[in-house]
Enzyme design. Structure first.
Site, PDB file in Angstrom:
ATOM      1  N   HIS A  60       7.201   9.229  44.990  1.00  0.00           N
ATOM      2  CA  HIS A  60       7.798   9.524  43.679  1.00  0.00           C
ATOM      3  C   HIS A  60       9.292   9.186  43.689  1.00  0.00           C
ATOM      4  O   HIS A  60       9.843   8.745  42.687  1.00  0.00           O
ATOM      5  CB  HIS A  60       7.630  11.003  43.318  1.00  0.00           C
ATOM      6  N   HIS A  86      -5.975  21.444  44.775  1.00  0.00           N
ATOM      7  CA  HIS A  86      -5.964  21.760  43.343  1.00  0.00           C
ATOM      8  C   HIS A  86      -7.225  22.588  43.096  1.00  0.00           C
ATOM      9  O   HIS A  86      -8.267  22.327  43.712  1.00  0.00           O
ATOM     10  CB  HIS A  86      -6.116  20.527  42.458  1.00  0.00           C
TER      11      HIS A  86
HETATM   12  C1  XLS Z   1       0.570  12.835  41.938  1.00  0.00           C
HETATM   13  C2  XLS Z   1       1.043  13.999  42.666  1.00  0.00           C
HETATM   14  C3  XLS Z   1      -0.012  15.069  42.947  1.00  0.00           C
HETATM   15  C4  XLS Z   1       0.649  16.351  43.320  1.00  0.00           C
HETATM   16  C5  XLS Z   1      -0.241  17.548  43.248  1.00  0.00           C
HETATM   17  O1  XLS Z   1       1.236  11.821  41.855  1.00  0.00           O
HETATM   18  O2  XLS Z   1       1.647  13.583  43.844  1.00  0.00           O
HETATM   19  O3  XLS Z   1      -0.895  14.631  43.925  1.00  0.00           O
HETATM   20  O4  XLS Z   1       1.191  16.290  44.608  1.00  0.00           O
HETATM   21  O5  XLS Z   1      -0.702  17.766  41.969  1.00  0.00           O
HETATM   22 NI    NI Z   2       2.395  14.820  45.377  1.00  0.00          NI
HETATM   23 NI    NI Z   3       2.141  11.397  43.909  1.00  0.00          NI
END
Ligand code: XLS
Ligand code: NI
Ligand code: NI
Length: 485
Positions: A320, A151
């Site tokens: 996720h 990032h």
């Molecule tokens: C957070 C996300 C983040 C993304 C990148 O839960 O996984 O890490 O992969 O912004």
């Molecule tokens: Ni991620």
């Molecule tokens: Ni994540």
């Protein structure tokens, strides 16, 4: 010396620390200072250049085969070994996540950071950012990984103004470009649109136009630096693009804004000649109660509705997937069959814990399912596998950073070997094909071509009478799957 504001902040943190957490917790100052303090202990430029190696005593990690007991060697990942016509390294395209690996502190909502790596000086200064970047590249070299992800705000500190912040980023990016050499590239870059308080209502979906513009400026810059570094993809993870309650939210308007934001990103990418893939990373919630990119199907529907389907792919994160009530395999297959599988954030959650624990994936069964989808997709390139995974709070040795990545890489490599075995053996595919063989007929082909109406089907149903329904053979499928483990 620290400014009065910083001292007050520390005192406040200590009070919170003692009142919320049990008294046995030692309240130490946080290891990073507010980004824009660059006096005294907070961000001094005279922290000195790092002498020698960051990881002394850690050799270049090599493949030693499955019988090896060496924790600092690959047992399954043999980069140049060919599997199903492609080298393992080209199937896997591993990438290290800068934020977890170099900015992860082990802190959690109940406790202070547990990790203070030897090269950290406790500041968020530009000098520290550069030293950390050098550590990142020594790590990549020793691990034998050619890709990294970042990032904007993990690699360079925020400053008072956007201009100054961009200048900080440029300085760190110039160093990264030099350290990358000819071999190492970003798998992807992204903008951090969730940490700063200005993004509390979102970036592209903030009801405040000033925030929408700021987010656009940040993404514009992040695409530029990703392009400059030779990045192959660019990710949008909308951590705060969602809502806490619909009572104060115009969801339709926010979704329209997000689509306009993505259209502008597509236009800008083309304008500057960035050919990398744009990726949306679905997540159902956390930090918001509801994130708009809930899962692969929701994201696909969003892209279709706004005519963005050819411009984006998806970055599927296994943790996720499980937060959205699906398996990682389901999310990968949903993305794949929609032509949207672009990248994998390779991590896993804990089956007993309901949040994004971002653990290294060490489950071979799970990795085999993941690799089945990736092989069926013909690989992920220009995407790959990014370890969006962090060490446990309790893992505090420097060598643990290596062990975690080696374990994660070996697990996916083993998954690749198993998935290839399953595909080469063909029994599982045969079982699936057999389940649908009644459609491998003239009428079946007509149905699948959309040429059969209800009248004809009614005639057939009457002619055939009560159908004989065969067994689903689930346990046999599971047995065949296990035979490849
Ligand atoms: C957070 C996300 C983040 C993304 C990148 O839960 O996984 O890490 O992969 O912004
Ligand atoms: Ni991620
Ligand atoms: Ni994540």
């Amino acid at each position: 010396m620290m400014s009065m504001k910083a001292v007050k902040l520390l005192l406040l943190l200590c009070v919170i620390c003692f009142s919320v957490v049990s008294k046995t917790v030692i309240c130490e100052p946080p290891p990073t200072c507010p980004a824009n303090l660059d006096d005294g202990e907070c961000g001094s430029e005279d922290s000195g250049e790092w002498e020698g190696e960051f990881f002394p005593g850690i050799p270049k990690i090599k493949y030693e085969g499955p019988t090896s007991k060496n924790p600092l060697a690959y047992k399954w990942y043999n980069p140049n070994e060919e599997i199903l016509g492609k080298n393992m390294k080209d199937w896997l395209r591993f990438s290290v996540a800068f934020w977890h690996t170099f900015r992860g502190t082990g802190g959690d909502p109940f406790g202070a950071p547990t990790k203070m790596w030897p090269w950290e000086d406790g500041t968020n200064s530009l000098a520290m950012a550069k030293r950390r970047m050098r550590a990142n590249f020594e790590f990549l070299e020793k691990l034998g990984v050619d890709r990294w992800c970042f990032h904007d705000r993990d690699i360079a500190p925020d400053a008072e103004t956007l201009e100054e912040t961009n200048a900080n980023l440029d300085e760190v990016v110039a160093l990264a470009k030099e350290l990358q050499g000819t071999k190492i590239r970003p798998l992807w870059g992204t903008a951090q649109l969730f940490m700063h308080p200005r993004y509390m209502h979102g970036g592209a979906t903030s009801p405040e136009i000033g925030v929408y513009a700021y987010a656009a400026a940040q993404v514009k810059k992040a695409i530029e630096v990703t392009h400059y570094l030779g990045g192959e993809n660019y990710v949008f993870w909308g951590g705060r693009e969602g809502y806490q309650t619909l009572l104060n939210t115009d969801m339709e308007r926010e979704l329209d804004h997000m689509a306009r934001f993505f259209e502008a990103a597509v236009a800008y990418k083309k304008k500057i000649g960035f050919n990398g893939t744009l990726l949306i990373e679905p997540k159902p919630q956390e930090p918001t109660k509801h994130q708009y990119d809930w899962d692969a199907a929701t994201s696909a529907n969003f892209l279709r509705k706004y005519g963005l389907i050819g411009e984006f792919k998806l970055n599927i994160e296994c943790n996720h997937a499980t937060l959205s009530g699906h398996s990682c395999h389901h999310e990968l297959e949903t993305a794949r069959i929609n032509g949207l599988l672009g990248n994998v954030d390779a991590n896993t959650g804990d089956p007993q814990v309901g949040w994004d624990t971002d653990q290294f994936l060490m489950d071979v069964n799970e990795a085999t399912l993941v690799m089945l989808s990736v092989i069926r997709n013909g690989g992920l390139s220009p995407g790959g596998f990014n370890f969006d995974a962090k060490l446990r709070r309790e893992s505090t040795d420097v060598e643990d950073i290596f062990i975690a990545h080696i374990g994660g890489m070996d697990t996916l490599a083993r998954g690749l070997r198993n998935a290839a075995k399953l595909i080469e053996d063909g029994s599982l595919d045969k079982l699936v094909r057999k389940r649908y063989q009644s459609f491998d007929t003239e009428l079946g082909a007509q149905i699948e071509a959309g040429k059969v109406d209800f009248e004809l089907l009614e005639k057939k149903a009457m002619e055939w009478g009560e159908p004989e329904v065969p067994s689903g053979k689930q346990e046999l499928a599971e047995m065949l799957f296990q035979s490849a483990m």
